[in-house]
Design a protein around this motif. Structure first.
Motif, mmCIF file in Angstrom:
data_model
loop_
_atom_site.group_PDB
_atom_site.id
_atom_site.type_symbol
_atom_site.label_atom_id
_atom_site.label_comp_id
_atom_site.label_asym_id
_atom_site.label_seq_id
_atom_site.Cartn_x
_atom_site.Cartn_y
_atom_site.Cartn_z
ATOM 1 N N LEU A 602 -6.500 -4.006 1.640
ATOM 2 C CA LEU A 602 -5.116 -3.679 1.995
ATOM 3 C C LEU A 602 -4.719 -2.273 1.566
ATOM 4 C CD1 LEU A 602 -3.227 -7.001 1.142
ATOM 5 C CD2 LEU A 602 -4.514 -6.354 3.192
ATOM 6 N N GLY A 603 -5.347 -1.789 0.497
ATOM 7 C CA GLY A 603 -4.981 -0.460 0.008
ATOM 8 C C GLY A 603 -5.344 0.657 0.953
ATOM 9 N N THR A 604 -6.234 0.379 1.912
ATOM 10 C CA THR A 604 -6.662 1.420 2.859
ATOM 11 C C THR A 604 -5.966 1.293 4.211
ATOM 12 O OG1 THR A 604 -8.516 0.001 3.494
ATOM 13 C CG2 THR A 604 -8.906 1.626 1.753
ATOM 14 N N LEU A 605 -5.054 0.330 4.319
ATOM 15 C CA LEU A 605 -4.342 0.167 5.588
ATOM 16 C C LEU A 605 -3.375 1.318 5.822
ATOM 17 C CD1 LEU A 605 -3.405 -3.638 5.547
ATOM 18 C CD2 LEU A 605 -5.091 -2.510 7.014
ATOM 19 N N PRO A 606 -3.015 1.587 7.071
ATOM 20 C CA PRO A 606 -1.974 2.591 7.348
ATOM 21 C C PRO A 606 -0.658 2.189 6.670
ATOM 22 C CG PRO A 606 -3.146 2.009 9.353
ATOM 23 C CD PRO A 606 -3.602 1.030 8.310
ATOM 24 N N LEU A 607 0.206 3.145 6.405
ATOM 25 C CA LEU A 607 1.461 2.886 5.709
ATOM 26 C C LEU A 607 2.401 2.035 6.550
ATOM 27 C CD1 LEU A 607 2.210 6.438 4.223
ATOM 28 C CD2 LEU A 607 0.986 4.540 3.162
ATOM 29 N N GLY A 608 3.156 1.195 5.865
ATOM 30 C CA GLY A 608 4.266 0.487 6.496
ATOM 31 C C GLY A 608 3.886 -0.585 7.497
ATOM 32 N N GLN A 609 2.814 -1.320 7.243
ATOM 33 C CA GLN A 609 2.404 -2.397 8.141
ATOM 34 C C GLN A 609 3.367 -3.584 8.018
ATOM 35 O OE1 GLN A 609 -1.083 -2.316 9.992
ATOM 36 N NE2 GLN A 609 -0.045 -0.345 9.844
ATOM 37 N N ASN A 610 3.563 -4.284 9.149
ATOM 38 C CA ASN A 610 4.378 -5.495 9.076
ATOM 39 C C ASN A 610 3.496 -6.692 8.721
ATOM 40 O OD1 ASN A 610 3.134 -6.457 11.467
ATOM 41 N ND2 ASN A 610 4.680 -5.435 12.736
ATOM 42 N N ALA A 611 4.097 -7.865 8.571
ATOM 43 C CA ALA A 611 3.355 -9.050 8.119
ATOM 44 C C ALA A 611 2.253 -9.436 9.091
ATOM 45 C CB ALA A 611 4.331 -10.209 7.918
ATOM 46 N N LEU A 612 2.535 -9.392 10.381
ATOM 47 C CA LEU A 612 1.533 -9.775 11.383
ATOM 48 C C LEU A 612 0.328 -8.860 11.314
ATOM 49 C CD1 LEU A 612 0.681 -11.507 13.786
ATOM 50 C CD2 LEU A 612 1.948 -9.933 15.276
#
Length: 733
Positions: A602-612
């Motif tokens: 999760l730490g490498t995900l793009p910023l500001g992802q929603n729950a889905l």
């Protein structure tokens, strides 16, 4: 008796001997210890109002005081308490006639008020007659008039006649000048002129468009002020304040203090308040003189008076107690010296034997009483001398030592106020640190560096302990900035403990929203996360989440090498909201993801992802996060979540007897939601076997990543979630 005190020249009663007067003289109240007396200060306070008076006076019930301040150790005239009118008359007649309406004017006024209040007509008549025969009183009366116009002309004529009849030259000179000026004014023809000199006219043209007072009043004041540049400069300073409309007499009183006020606008405003709030210019001048020594500030005057009076009271009380204790001991010692004489005189030989040998306590008490009565009689003269000496010492304490102690302290306060330049923080700082000048100066210096500290030391709940705690944990300039941003009341809510204050410093540094700070104070999280190992991460999280949201996130965050808050701080950017992050972490917790996995995934995900988006990323990892053969239990939990959430399926094969003849095996194939094969595991059965500590699953169905041996990881069918458990038969056949 002086004729000034009585119209008849005779006293109503003979004078008593001085020793008798001293013996009967009642205890006098504390002497006046400030020029003008405490009454003058209190009268000024009632005129202009002051929010600090009740606190500064410490709810002390002020006694009436009069006369002038002491000089060195000179005796102080004080108003005693009178039991009868006769005592008051004697007191009045004993006053120094030369100073009756100058130095003793306040005391005479007090005495007159007392006579009126108690209905002592004889005393009242004597005082009023003395006033009518005093040139000083007449001069004061004349000076209290408004002489700016001719409205007092007729009264002035009568007063002039009185002055001439009695030969009062000083009063005559004053009144005749006014009378002649009025007569000259009435005789002057009407002049077609504005009455200005050139410099006055220029000044009027400059200020009339922006005058703080009516133009006619401005014109009158300009003409009265004079026509020199210095006089116009002074008037310009006043108009710029701005000043209210003043009478000419008020202006003249104000100008008396020009040297002190011209560069001191706060003091100038205070003097203006006194002038406009007093019944007359003369009374205002008296009030101004009272507070002049204190930068014209009544709060400082009251502080000095209250604290110095309290100190003087303590000194007096200690002195009187010491004298009384010594008197008691000395009298007892005298009594002891007369015991033998009294014993032999009052008891015969038989009674002395009984006194020494009897066991009859009642009889012994009778003998004791007889002896003591004789001792008292024999000691009477010596006791009288001791009491006279004690009374003399008490009078010295009351009239000399007490006032001297007061004046010493008052002088120290005046000097100290000057060293701190009458800073507004001085009085609350004195109150905070128990009148300690050294600590007060340090506090004032801190307030000069950080002005909002003044709000802190003035707060109702502040104590020196809290103040020191604040400065220990947060720099003064930072406290100043915090109070500017959140206000002093909210700041005070964080002063309960050092960790609270330390956390507040971080919250300010991170610019945590004020509503969140208020929520934090109501949350149990404050107590837990204000500790140093949590505080920095907690503060950063509060920039984005509320305390309740953080508590909820912690519940679904795994423990590990990092604190849960530190992990959340690292994951926070990936989620748009706390709710989005919570839904993702909840799924990851069901799959048994640890901290390292969460940071990696999760730490490498793009910023500001929603729950889905977050949950989709988690599901897309399928069964790759855990090694089936070595992390079988976590791998199985992940499979169960995928079966529940993403329609993964497990197909169980037929039962096959393995070599050795004791184990049956079924192969289970896993398919994702699209029907694609992903992986497999096996189910083993051991018919007839019994469970043991070494083989807890020996008697029932259990799953394994592969056939393996006795060391291969296994999970009992009954431990599985229902979604997987119902897929696996409980028996081999």
């Amino acid at each position: 008796m002086s004729p000034l005190h009585s119209k008849t020249g005779d006293s109503r009663s003979p004078r008593k001997p001085q020793s008798e007067q001293q013996a009967k003289q009642p205890t006098r109240p504390n002497p006046p210890l400030l020029q003008g007396g405490v009454n003058a200060i209190l009268q000024l306070q009632s005129t202009i109002g002051n929010r600090g008076v009740m606190q500064l006076m410490k709810n002390r019930s002020q006694q009436t005081r009069s006369s002038n301040p002491p000089s060195g150790l000179q005796p102080i005239q004080m108003m005693p308490k009178f039991k009868t009118e006769e005592e008051a008359i004697i007191y009045f007649e004993d006053m120094d006639e030369d100073h009756l309406f100058t130095k003793l004017a306040g005391e005479v006024d007090q005495l007159l008020k007392l006579a009126i209040a108690k209905g002592w007509e004889d005393l009242q008549e004597r005082i009023e007659y003395a006033q009518s025969q005093s040139e000083t009183v007449a001069i004061e009366r004349f000076r209290s008039w408004d002489l700016s116009d001719g409205s007092r002309f007729q009264e002035a004529l009568k007063l002039l006649e009185l002055a001439q009849d009695k030969g009062w030259e000083q009063l005559e000179d004053l009144v005749i000048e006014y009378v002649r000026n009025v007569e000259d004014t009435r005789d002057e023809p009407y002049l077609q002129s504005d009455g200005f000199t050139p410099i006055q006219r220029a000044f009027f043209q400059q200020w009339s468009p922006k005058s703080p007072m009516p133009v006619d009043e401005l014109k009158r004041l300009i003409i009265h002020a004079g026509d020199s540049k210095a006089e116009m400069d002074w008037l310009e300073v006043l108009l710029a304040v701005p000043i209210p409309t003043l009478t000419l007499k008020q202006y003249d009183v104000l100008t008396l203090y020009q040297a002190d006020l011209i560069g001191n606008v706060p003091a100038l405003r205070r003097v203006l308040a006194i002038l406009t709030g007093s019944p007359s210019p003369e009374e205002a001048q008296g009030h101004i003189e009272t507070v002049k020594e204190y930068n014209y500030d009544i709060e400082f005057a009251l502080e000095a008076v209250a604290e110095s009076t309290e100190h003087a009271d303590q000194v007096r009380q200690q002195g009187l107690t010491r004298i009384q204790d010594k008197l008691t001991k000395d009298k007892q010692d005298v009594m002891k010296t007369h015991f033998d004489t009294a014993y032999k005189k009052k008891l015969d030989r038989k009674e002395r034997r009984e006194f020494e040998n009897t066991s009859n306590q009642e009889k012994k008490k009778q003998y004791d009483k007889t002896i003591q009565e004789e001792q008292l009689r024999l000691s009477e003269n010596e006791h009288y001398i001791l009491e006279e000496e004690a009374e003399k010492e008490k009078r010295e304490v009351i009239y000399m030592i007490g006032p001297a102690a007061y004046e010493k302290w008052r002088t120290e306060y005046v000097a100290f106020f000057k060293t701190v330049n009458y800073h507004p923080a001085t009085i609350p700082a004195l109150s905070l640190c128990g009148q300690n000048f050294k600590l007060t100066k340090q506090i004032v210096e801190k307030v000069q560096l950080a002005p909002n500290l003044l709000q802190l030391i003035e707060h109702d709940d502040i104590t020196l302990t809290i103040y020191n705690r604040c400065l220990k944990m947060i720099q003064p300039t930072v406290i100043d900035a915090i109070i500017t941003r959140i206000g002093c009341p909210l700041f005070m809510d964080f002063t309960e403990t050092e960790p609270y204050l330390s956390l507040l410093g971080l919250l300010h540094q991170d610019n945590v929203p004020i509503p969140t700070l208020k929520l934090l104070l109501k949350s149990d999280s404050l107590e837990q996360y204000c500790l140093p190992k949590f505080a920095a991460d907690f503060s950063r999280l509060l920039v984005h989440f509320t305390p309740k949201e953080i508590d909820k996130l912690v519940d679904v965050t795994p423990n590990g090498s990092n604190t849960q808050l530190n992990l959340l701080r690292s994951l926070q950017p990936c989620a748009a909201t706390a709710s989005d992050l919570f839904e993702g972490l909840e799924v990851a917790a069901r799959m048994n993801w640890g901290q390292a996995t969460l940071l990696l995934q999760l730490g490498t995900l793009p910023l500001g992802q929603n729950a889905l988006q977050i949950k989709t990323h988690i599901y897309n990892q399928q069964l790759t996060i855990f090694n089936r053969d070595t992390e079988f239990r976590s791998w199985t939990r992940t499979l169960c979540v995928l079966m529940e959430d993403e329609d993964y399926d497990v197909e169980v094969g037929n039962s096959v007897l393995l070599p050795g003849g004791t184990t049956y095996e079924r192969v289970c194939n896993i398919y994702d939601g699209t029907g694609a094969f992903l992986d497999e595991f096996v189910v083993h059965y051991h018919p007839g076997a019994k469970a043991s500590v070494q083989h807890p699953y020996g008697s029932g169905a259990h799953i394994k990543p592969y056939s393996g041996n006795t060391t291969t990881p296994r999970i009992g069918r009954d431990e599985l979630k229902d979604v997987l458990k119902k897929k696996i038969p409980s028996k081999w056949n």
